[in-house]
Design a protein around this motif. Structure first.
Motif, PDB file in Angstrom:
ATOM      1  N   LEU A  70       4.842  -2.383  -1.262  1.00 47.87           N
ATOM      2  CA  LEU A  70       4.327  -1.011  -1.377  1.00 47.87           C
ATOM      3  C   LEU A  70       5.063  -0.271  -2.497  1.00 47.87           C
ATOM      4  N   ALA A  71       6.371  -0.531  -2.606  1.00 54.35           N
ATOM      5  CA  ALA A  71       7.154   0.102  -3.672  1.00 54.35           C
ATOM      6  C   ALA A  71       6.699  -0.389  -5.045  1.00 54.35           C
ATOM      7  N   MET A  72       6.287  -1.647  -5.115  1.00 53.26           N
ATOM      8  CA  MET A  72       5.770  -2.159  -6.394  1.00 53.26           C
ATOM      9  C   MET A  72       4.466  -1.468  -6.775  1.00 53.26           C
ATOM     10  N   GLY A  73       3.741  -0.979  -5.753  1.00 54.00           N
ATOM     11  CA  GLY A  73       2.512  -0.261  -6.092  1.00 54.00           C
ATOM     12  C   GLY A  73       1.318  -0.527  -5.189  1.00 54.00           C
ATOM     13  N   ALA A  74       1.454  -1.414  -4.211  1.00 52.49           N
ATOM     14  CA  ALA A  74       0.346  -1.640  -3.279  1.00 52.49           C
ATOM     15  C   ALA A  74       0.056  -0.350  -2.524  1.00 52.49           C
ATOM     16  N   ASP A  75      -1.224  -0.152  -2.116  1.00 49.84           N
ATOM     17  CA  ASP A  75      -1.605   1.102  -1.473  1.00 49.84           C
ATOM     18  C   ASP A  75      -1.367   1.106   0.030  1.00 49.84           C
TER      19      ASP A  75
END
Lengths: 249, 317
Positions: A77-82
């Motif tokens: 999630l921190a990498m960018g997953a929603d």
């Protein structure tokens, strides 16, 4: 919603030197650093880039395993997953079981693309993506080193033994990624803070209606046979003589 | 009795040697009856080669224009339709087999064992995990249909036998999808032997310093009739193409002779060469980990040693 599903697995970090338990019951995992399977990180990175190019609207990450796996979901999630889905189980799952569970998630989420690592670096099976593609009755493009999307298809370059093969697959499809597809981004601190607020849903494995009984029983785990350290030779002449005696030149 | 279906890998009308290794693996099951299936547009030439392998009971050809490019999604339903009555379905642990066999397993609802190194019995197998740092022995219940990929580096190829197996053609009834299309193959053009089946392999590492410097490796390889590999560091530095990479993330090799030139010996590289019979290491750093696994080690400048080695080998002929 144009959605990409990315599967991730919690594994022993690739920098850790693996040690087999002396009683042969498995690999030592206590206190060992765990990470997202490196190939899965590449899968997620590819999904994020597709979204950043405007070719997808939502990235959903899914994993299966015990509660600890949520650490890896938070990293994703921190990498960018929603958003994240956690299939909760304490059992070891075989690849085909994992693929059946992913298929249930695919039916629920209706992604136009599923991206997975080509294999996990613990089991080294390289099965789950292909099995999912078959259960879903959709195309697969494994060992991807380049992915180009159009509205209805994907052109994927694959690293195969003979060189680089290019396939065109209709969407939806399953892509499994190889090492050279991209270099995953680093996670920044503000992103870690933001990730804490992103949705993470837990799904008990029993609710998904998949038989999880294992059919492959692990009898023992051993370290590989060590190679004997050989002989140092002083020059080329001695080397050629040694090779000649063994019939190698 | 074990009835084993082996899926042939082939290209350009030639049977890939990985198939003969699957036959060796299968024949370690006592009393195994081995059938090789050839999926091709026109499999006659390949089938003729497969039929000569010692111990093979039968070869089945499934000719179909759709089988031209070995697409997993197209071949898997045909394999599954054919495989119903077999106890085991084997394919090579090459990119062909790794791509195809899990789809077959999913269709058969059978467990798959990847990269099998040893077959102890019809139900007991040995396979590597954690990049071959943990070797597991696994078992399935008697009567469970097993799909497996066979690790080429762990088996020698079955030679031709004295008799030829009968060849039959079959048309398994299976709906073939059109959702996957072959666009092209950029083959690594090379006159050198294939890395994974070569009896001798010479590899270069980062110490070469440039793509141009690799020519001393190619030259020695030519003298020895060897395949040429490279370490990941050399590939990442652009000295050699991707498909030459030997190691955990590249190709696993098992030649009779492996010569590592200017390769320090990262774990990921050693994993890919541990089945080599004899390893020679040439490196200027006497502390390089490669020397821990080498049968013969020579400390020195590879730019002097490699040409000298080529010269002396030429002189022995």
């Amino acid at each position: 919603m144009k959605r990409i599903l990315v599967g991730i697995k919690r594994v022993v970090d690739y920098n850790v030197r693996i040690r087999v338990k002396p009683d042969g019951s498995g690999v030592m995992l206590d206190g060992v650093k765990m990470s997202i399977n490196p190939f899965d990180e590449i899968a997620l990175e590819e999904a994020l880039r597709i979204k950043e190019r405007g070719q997808a609207e939502e990235i959903v990450v899914v994993t299966m395993g015990p509660t600890d796996c949520q650490q890896q979901l938070r990293t994703a999630l921190a990498m960018g997953a929603d958003r994240a889905l956690h299939i909760v189980t304490t059992e070891a799952l075989e690849p085909l079981t994992g693929a059946k569970l992913l298929h249930k998630i695919v039916e629920r989420e209706q992604p136009f693309l599923v991206i997975l690592g080509k294999q996990s670096i613990d089991g080294d099976n390289s099965q789950t993506g292909q099995m999912l593609a078959q259960l879903w009755d959709r195309p697969q493009a494994t060992f991807a080193s380049k992915v180009e999307l159009t509205d209805s298809s994907a052109k994927v370059t694959r690293e195969v033994d003979a060189g680089l093969e290019t396939l065109e697959v209709d969407l939806p499809a399953v892509i499994t990624v190889d090492l050279r597809l991209n270099e995953p981004r680093y996670v920044k601190l503000p992103d870690i803070m933001k990730a804490k607020k992103k949705p993470l849903e837990s799904l008990p494995v029993a609710d998904l209606g998949v038989e999880t009984k294992t059919r492959i029983k692990v009898l023992k785990t051993e370290p590989p046979a060590a190679r004997q350290k050989g002989k140092m030779v002083k020059d080329v002449t001695e080397l050629v003589e040694a090779l000649r005696q063994k019939g190698l030149v | 009795m074990s009835e084993i279906l082996i899926i042939a890998e082939h290209a350009g009308g030639k049977l890939n040697p990985a198939t003969a290794k699957c036959v060796t693996a299968a024949s370690s099951i006592a009393g195994a009856k081995m059938t090789i299936a050839v999926f091709a547009a026109d499999g006659a030439a390949v089938a003729a080669q497969a039929a000569k392998l010692a111990g093979v009971a039968k070869v089945i050809t499934v000719d179909n224009a759709a089988n031209q490019h070995a697409l997993a999604a197209v071949i898997a339903p045909q394999v599954a339709a054919l495989a119903k009555s077999y106890t085991h379905v084997f394919g090579p642990s090459t990119t062909f087999g790794k791509d195809l066999m899990p789809r077959v397993a999913a269709l058969l609802d059978a467990p798959q064992l990847s990269d099998v190194m040893v077959i102890e019995s019809a139900t007991r197998f040995v396979r590597p995990t954690y990049a071959s740092n943990a070797i597991t022995t696994v078992e399935v219940d008697a009567g469970t249909q097993v799909v497996a990929t066979i690790r080429s580096a762990s088996f020698t190829a079955t030679p031709e036998g004295s008799s030829t197996a009968p060849i039959e053609s079959a048309t398994p009834s299976a709906a073939l999808p059109s959702h996957t299309r072959f666009v092209g193959l950029a083959a690594a053009k090379s006159d050198r032997p294939d890395l994974q089946t070569a009896a001798r392999v010479i590899s270069g590492g980062r110490a070469l310093g440039s793509a141009d410097a690799f020519k001393i490796i190619y030259s020695l390889a030519e003298q020895l009739g060897a395949g040429v590999g490279a370490s990941r560091a050399a590939v990442d530095a652009g000295y050699a193409p991707n498909d030459m990479q030997v190691g955990q993330t590249g190709k696993t090799v098992a030649p009779d002779l492996y010569i590592a030139c200017g390769i320090s010996g990262a774990i990921q590289h050693l994993t890919g060469i541990k089945d080599a019979r004899t390893i020679v290491a040439i490196n200027k750093d006497p502390e390089a980990p490669i020397f821990e696994v080498a049968d013969f080690g020579l400390v020195g400048d590879l730019f002097t040693i490699v040409p000298e080695l080529e010269k002396q080998i030429a002189a022995t002929k």
